[in-house]
Enzyme design. Structure first.
Site, PDB file in Angstrom:
ATOM      1  N   ASP A  13       0.814  -1.215   0.000  1.00  0.00           N
ATOM      2  CA  ASP A  13       0.000   0.000   0.000  1.00  0.00           C
ATOM      3  C   ASP A  13       0.848   1.267   0.000  1.00  0.00           C
ATOM      4  O   ASP A  13       0.405   2.326   0.431  1.00  0.00           O
ATOM      5  CB  ASP A  13      -0.951   0.034   1.209  1.00  0.00           C
ATOM      6  CG  ASP A  13      -1.771  -1.231   1.336  1.00  0.00           C
ATOM      7  OD1 ASP A  13      -2.391  -1.624   0.328  1.00  0.00           O
ATOM      8  OD2 ASP A  13      -1.784  -1.838   2.422  1.00  0.00           O
ATOM      9  N   GLY A  15       1.936   2.833  -2.643  1.00  0.00           N
ATOM     10  CA  GLY A  15       1.690   3.665  -3.825  1.00  0.00           C
ATOM     11  C   GLY A  15       2.464   3.177  -5.031  1.00  0.00           C
ATOM     12  O   GLY A  15       2.861   3.979  -5.882  1.00  0.00           O
ATOM     13  N   LYS A  16       2.678   1.857  -5.125  1.00  0.00           N
ATOM     14  CA  LYS A  16       3.400   1.307  -6.274  1.00  0.00           C
ATOM     15  C   LYS A  16       2.674   1.604  -7.575  1.00  0.00           C
ATOM     16  O   LYS A  16       3.291   1.817  -8.615  1.00  0.00           O
ATOM     17  CB  LYS A  16       3.569  -0.209  -6.108  1.00  0.00           C
ATOM     18  CG  LYS A  16       4.483  -0.612  -4.961  1.00  0.00           C
ATOM     19  CD  LYS A  16       4.661  -2.116  -4.874  1.00  0.00           C
ATOM     20  CE  LYS A  16       3.376  -2.837  -4.536  1.00  0.00           C
ATOM     21  NZ  LYS A  16       2.814  -2.457  -3.235  1.00  0.00           N
ATOM     22  N   GLY A  40      -4.428  -4.321  -4.051  1.00  0.00           N
ATOM     23  CA  GLY A  40      -5.033  -3.307  -4.900  1.00  0.00           C
ATOM     24  C   GLY A  40      -4.063  -2.173  -5.175  1.00  0.00           C
ATOM     25  O   GLY A  40      -3.385  -1.705  -4.273  1.00  0.00           O
ATOM     26  N   HIS A  41      -3.978  -1.761  -6.421  1.00  0.00           N
ATOM     27  CA  HIS A  41      -3.148  -0.627  -6.801  1.00  0.00           C
ATOM     28  C   HIS A  41      -4.067   0.497  -7.265  1.00  0.00           C
ATOM     29  O   HIS A  41      -4.846   0.329  -8.204  1.00  0.00           O
ATOM     30  CB  HIS A  41      -2.177  -1.011  -7.923  1.00  0.00           C
ATOM     31  CG  HIS A  41      -1.165  -2.021  -7.499  1.00  0.00           C
ATOM     32  ND1 HIS A  41      -0.426  -2.762  -8.391  1.00  0.00           N
ATOM     33  CD2 HIS A  41      -0.774  -2.421  -6.277  1.00  0.00           C
ATOM     34  CE1 HIS A  41       0.385  -3.571  -7.727  1.00  0.00           C
ATOM     35  NE2 HIS A  41       0.187  -3.371  -6.453  1.00  0.00           N
ATOM     36  N   GLN A 223       2.138  -6.500  -3.240  1.00  0.00           N
ATOM     37  CA  GLN A 223       2.562  -6.416  -1.840  1.00  0.00           C
ATOM     38  C   GLN A 223       3.916  -5.717  -1.687  1.00  0.00           C
ATOM     39  O   GLN A 223       4.153  -4.720  -2.337  1.00  0.00           O
ATOM     40  CB  GLN A 223       2.562  -7.807  -1.187  1.00  0.00           C
ATOM     41  CG  GLN A 223       1.183  -8.386  -0.958  1.00  0.00           C
ATOM     42  CD  GLN A 223       0.686  -9.192  -2.133  1.00  0.00           C
ATOM     43  OE1 GLN A 223       1.441  -9.838  -2.832  1.00  0.00           O
ATOM     44  NE2 GLN A 223      -0.602  -9.159  -2.365  1.00  0.00           N
ATOM     45  N   THR A 300      -9.846  -4.877   0.106  1.00  0.00           N
ATOM     46  CA  THR A 300     -10.776  -5.362   1.125  1.00  0.00           C
ATOM     47  C   THR A 300     -11.598  -4.266   1.774  1.00  0.00           C
ATOM     48  O   THR A 300     -12.637  -4.543   2.371  1.00  0.00           O
ATOM     49  CB  THR A 300     -10.009  -6.088   2.237  1.00  0.00           C
ATOM     50  OG1 THR A 300      -9.145  -5.141   2.891  1.00  0.00           O
ATOM     51  CG2 THR A 300      -9.185  -7.233   1.673  1.00  0.00           C
TER      52      THR A 300
END
Length: 427
Positions: A13, A15-16, A40-41, A223, A300
């Protein structure tokens, strides 16, 4: 021309997606090399927010060829739902090339993921219930279903039957659930075969040929380093290798093909799910960070645990991944604090640790040792050069560079594609 790997330096999380998207107009191929739809991105383009779970983040850039590598586990329902959703919103994207050797997440993987997590009770790991762990488990147990199996019905049926022969015993006798019919799984998977077939390739060959032809290839993991199954805070980790070395295995390229490794670090720290988190805040500051940063899981919706920047965590990722650069995100979220704590060491039973302890027990008993840096009140979201940042903001960035022992080459000062400061070129 470079092969570039993007790696999260904390627990995900960071910010990739923003960093990957930022490089997209200079990239020819964007390759997902690990994970599934358990991450999630989030990308913001022209004030439009897109949340991608399985597709490579670079897919929103015209001219980029997206690839799902052999190291990814693919839920085909999610893949086509994402593609259809993007099309419905008017986004012109290519169907990704898909490795024939990538493994498939089935309904029985998702069922087992959920019932196993419930069975663990207080010892639960905090999985997303998306079936990712069980799919990787089948992969290493050599009973997995691969993308190429969808094109040979007899082989697919035999493999599904063999996998369910043992899993149905587990579901019925241990978890008191109904048995799953093999034909139900097989028939559903076969519905994707015709749509998928034109896009299935020898991804390793495609990627290596691209590098041979001077194309820029961006490798994107899901991840982050500290969720790596080998190098993370085990057992509170994911089921794959999101570290930079995982790009070689998960995409089928040799280590000499990698030229740049970019670590993505948030200006503070967050974590979703269970596991140690030394700088976690359980007070108004933690709640403020969560609110300002909108720290809720993109996959999620779970509230993320929030804490101050932990230099030991990021420095460990720098060392293990050999980062050439770090991209610092969400710096704007720290505006408004008079003093900003940064963790520079751990105290473990009176002993000072200035690098991350290898022992999980030591991490469990650690308390953070903070250095307090001067904060700022100015709005930095409109800054586009480093010199435009307030002096205290610049000092914060420079001190982080010293602590993590890596140069910071980019800074995110807002969620938008344009809200970025570039200090050094990454390509």
């Amino acid at each position: 021309m470079p092969g570039i790997v993007i790696v999260g330096a904390q627990w995900g999380d960071e910010g990739k997606g923003k960093a990957t998207d930022q490089l997209g107009d200079r990239v020819d191929y964007c390759v997902r090399y690990s994970g599934g739809n358990n991450a999630g991105h989030t990308i913001v383009v022209n004030d439009e927010k897109y949340v991608l779970h399985l597709l490579p983040s670079g897919i929103l850039n015209p001219g980029v060829t997206p690839v799902l590598g052999n190291g990814v586990v693919i839920d085909l329902d999610v893949l086509y739902q994402e593609l259809d959703d993007l099309a419905a919103r008017g986004a012109e994207v290519q169907h990704p090339l898909v490795s024939a050797n990538a493994h498939v997440i089935t309904e029985y993987h998702k069922t087992i993921d959920k019932v196993t997590e419930r069975f663990l009770g207080k010892a639960k790991l905090g999985t997303t219930g998306r079936g990712v762990g069980p799919a990787y488990g089948d992969k290493v147990n050599r009973i997995g279903i691969r993308i190429q199996d969808l094109f040979d019905e007899s082989i697919l049926r035999r493999k599904v039957e063999a996998a369910l022969e043992q899993k149905n015993h587990l579901l019925v006798k241990v978890y008191n659930r109904r048995a799953i019919e093999p034909d139900e799984i097989t028939d559903h998977l076969l519905t994707f075969a015709d749509r998928l077939r034109p896009h299935v390739v020898d991804a390793s060959r495609v990627i290596n040929d691209a590098l041979d032809n001077d194309k820029v290839v961006l490798f994107e993991g899901a991840q982050a380093h500290h969720l790596d199954v080998d190098h993370g805070t085990y057992p509170y980790v994911t089921s794959s290798n999101p570290i930079a070395a995982g790009a070689c295995v998960g995409a089928g390229v040799g280590p000499t093909r990698i030229d740049r490794v970019v670590g993505i670090a948030k200006a503070y720290t967050t974590r979703v799910g269970s596991g140690p988190f030394v700088t976690e805040l359980h007070d108004v500051d933690g709640e403020k960070l969560r609110t300002i940063g909108n720290e809720f899981g993109a996959t999620t919706g779970r509230p993320r645990r929030c804490g101050w920047f932990d230099a030991l965590v990021v420095e460990d990722a720098v060392q293990a991944n050999a980062f050439t650069d770090v991209f610092l995100t969400k710096l704007d979220c720290l505006t408004g604090w008079e003093k900003i704590p940064v963790c520079v060491a751990y105290d473990v039973n009176g002993e000072r640790h200035e690098v991350l302890p290898y022992s999980q027990t030591d991490i469990h008993h650690a308390t953070p040792v903070y250095e307090f840096l001067d904060g700022w009140t100015e709005d930095i979201s409109k800054c586009r050069t480093f010199d435009e940042l307030p002096a205290n903001t610049q000092a914060y960035v420079r001190r982080l560079e010293e602590l993590i022992r890596c140069r910071i080459s980019g800074i995110g000062v807002g969620p938008g594609r344009e809200e970025t400061i570039s200090l050094h070129d990454l390509i």
